[in-house]
Design a protein around this motif. Structure first.
Motif, PDB file in Angstrom:
ATOM      1  N   PRO A 220      48.617  58.270  31.318  1.00 37.50           N
ATOM      2  CA  PRO A 220      49.286  58.488  30.036  1.00 37.50           C
ATOM      3  C   PRO A 220      48.961  57.336  29.078  1.00 37.50           C
TER       4      PRO A 220
ATOM      5  N   PHE B 101      53.065  58.787  26.479  1.00 39.35           N
ATOM      6  CA  PHE B 101      52.705  60.100  25.954  1.00 39.35           C
ATOM      7  C   PHE B 101      51.445  60.606  26.643  1.00 39.35           C
ATOM      8  N   GLY B 102      51.398  61.896  26.896  1.00 37.89           N
ATOM      9  CA  GLY B 102      50.212  62.514  27.472  1.00 37.89           C
ATOM     10  C   GLY B 102      50.112  62.265  28.965  1.00 37.89           C
TER      11      GLY B 102
ATOM     12  N   CYS C 238      53.626  69.162  26.201  1.00 39.12           N
ATOM     13  CA  CYS C 238      52.688  68.155  25.708  1.00 39.12           C
ATOM     14  C   CYS C 238      53.381  67.163  24.796  1.00 39.12           C
ATOM     15  N   TRP C 239      54.516  67.535  24.243  1.00 42.18           N
ATOM     16  CA  TRP C 239      55.207  66.679  23.283  1.00 42.18           C
ATOM     17  C   TRP C 239      56.264  65.817  23.937  1.00 42.18           C
TER      18      TRP C 239
ATOM     19  N   ARG D 204      48.157  68.017  25.296  1.00 44.27           N
ATOM     20  CA  ARG D 204      48.480  66.752  25.963  1.00 44.27           C
ATOM     21  C   ARG D 204      47.178  66.110  26.462  1.00 44.27           C
TER      22      ARG D 204
END
Length: 129
Positions: free
Chosen positions: A43, A57-58, A75-76, A107
Motif C-alpha cells: 500500500p 491507501f491502495g 479501492c477508496w 486501487r
C-alpha cells in the motif's frame, strides 16, 4: 541447493523507538494490532499534515491471506494509523468527507507515493484485484 527461506506473516504493525540508541542485537520492536484492518501488499503511506497520522491507501491481496473478493476491499478505503507519542498507536478505517470521489478509482498496487502540503500523490503501480 538453495537456502530455505521461512516467512512468518504478521498481522501487526511494528515500531522502533528512534529516540534511543540501539544496535542490531539490542533493538526492541513494539507490536501494534491492526484491529482487523485488511492485510495488503504494497500500500502507499501518506502522512497527515500534523505528522500524527499515517494513512494507508491502495495495495493488493496479501500473499498470506485467503482470497478475498474485490468488493470486500473498496479501492477508496483508507486506513488511518494514529500515533500515541509512546511508540504505539491505533489503526482505524478512515472515511474522508466527500469519499465518493474515491469510489471511481482503481486501487493501485506497487505504486510510489508522496505527501506534500497535506495532499497524497500516487505514481505508477498496477491495477489490484
Amino acid at each position: 541447493m538453495g537456502q530455505e527461506f521461512n516467512v512468518n506473516p504478521s498481522d501487526a504493525t511494528l515500531s522502533i523507538d528512534m529516540g534511543t540508541t540501539w544496535q542490531k542485537d539490542t533493538i526492541t520492536f513494539k507490536s501494534i494490532s491492526k484491529n482487523g484492518a485488511t492485510n495488503l501488499n504494497v500500500p502507499v503511506p501518506w502522512l497527515s499534515i500534523d505528522n500524527q497520522s499515517l494513512f494507508s491507501f491502495g495495495g493488493g491481496q496479501s500473499f498470506f491471506d485467503e482470497v478475498i473478493n474485490p468488493p470486500d476491499i473498496a479501492c477508496w478505503d483508507l486506513k488511518d494509523f494514529t500515533v500515541d507519542g509512546k511508540g504505539l498507536g491505533t489503526w482505524d478505517l478512515f472515511k474522508p468527507v466527500g469519499d465518493s470521489a474515491f469510489r471511481g478509482l482503481t486501487r493501485p498496487e506497487g505504486a510510489n507515493g508522496a505527501t506534500v502540503d497535506n495532499t497524497g500523490f500516487i505514481f505508477g503501480g498496477h491495477e489490484s484485484v
